[in-house]
Enzyme design. Structure first.
Site, short mmCIF file in Angstrom:
data_model
loop_
_atom_site.label_atom_id
_atom_site.label_comp_id
_atom_site.label_asym_id
_atom_site.label_seq_id
_atom_site.Cartn_x
_atom_site.Cartn_y
_atom_site.Cartn_z
N TYR A 14 43.22 88.25 -59.72
CA TYR A 14 42.69 88.41 -58.18
C TYR A 14 43.94 88.42 -57.20
CZ TYR A 14 38.55 86.35 -60.11
OH TYR A 14 37.38 86.09 -60.86
N HIS A 19 39.75 89.66 -51.08
CA HIS A 19 39.29 88.22 -50.76
C HIS A 19 40.42 87.26 -50.76
CE1 HIS A 19 35.67 86.10 -50.06
NE2 HIS A 19 35.46 85.84 -51.44
N ASN A 66 34.69 79.32 -53.65
CA ASN A 66 33.38 78.91 -53.28
C ASN A 66 33.45 76.99 -53.39
OD1 ASN A 66 32.64 81.34 -53.57
ND2 ASN A 66 30.86 80.95 -55.39
#
Length: 188
Positions: A14, A19, A66
């Protein structure tokens, strides 16, 4: 004391994704102050320092986006921090690319990391620094877009805004959120 949280997803796969722009911003602040992150009991990478004559904790939750609220709420409880002293830096699909905006609360705007923090803190009233990503053009799904890596031109645009974000944080810490909003939000 202030808690400055950059949102993102842990793991090498990532790194450099859209994000993870919150992680990029706190990494930049840490680098400018020669700070090193260490693992904490809150499932987050953290570092503490005095920056601009203010005590701060920088945080990168390692729970995946999340569930970011878990680490934030645990740190806030440990330090007995009010929501007004928690600054969350995150991406925003509904803003023009590389636009920076400081807000004082509001809804989650569909951002699951912000939703998690609102749920865990039990309030929407914490400051946020939003970094615009713009919505992808069809048929690219937003979920796929935010997990994609910045292209070189995008990365350069974001990197040019990093000193501006730091200036916004400095003004927030020294003069308050209204002054930071006035300085940051009027610039395109």
């Amino acid at each position: 004391m202030y808690l400055i949280v950059g949102l993102g997803n842990p793991g090498q796969q990532y790194t450099g994704t859209r994000h993870n722009v919150g992680f990029m911003m706190v990494d930049y602040l840490a680098g400018k102050n020669n700070l090193t992150f260490t693992h904490s009991k809150w499932k987050a990478l953290v570092t503490k320092a005095i920056v601009w004559e203010e005590p701060i904790v920088l945080m990168k939750p390692q729970t995946f986006m999340n569930l970011s609220g878990t680490a934030v709420a645990q740190a806030a409880q440990f330090y007995k921090m009010q929501p007004a002293n928690i600054i969350v830096i995150h991406d925003d699909l509904d803003m023009e690319f590389a636009r920076i905006k400081i807000v004082s609360g509001g809804g989650d705007g569909g951002h699951k990391g912000i939703r998690s923090i609102i749920e865990q803190l039990g309030t929407k009233t914490f400051p946020r620094i939003k970094i615009g990503l713009s919505r992808p053009s069809s048929p690219v799904l937003p979920e796929k877009y935010v997990l994609g890596k910045f292209d070189p031109a995008e990365k350069e645009m974001i990197e040019k805004k990093m000193p501006f974000v730091l200036e916004g944080i400095r003004i927030f810490l020294q003069e308050g959120i209204a002054a930071a909003m006035t300085m940051i939000n009027q610039k395109k």
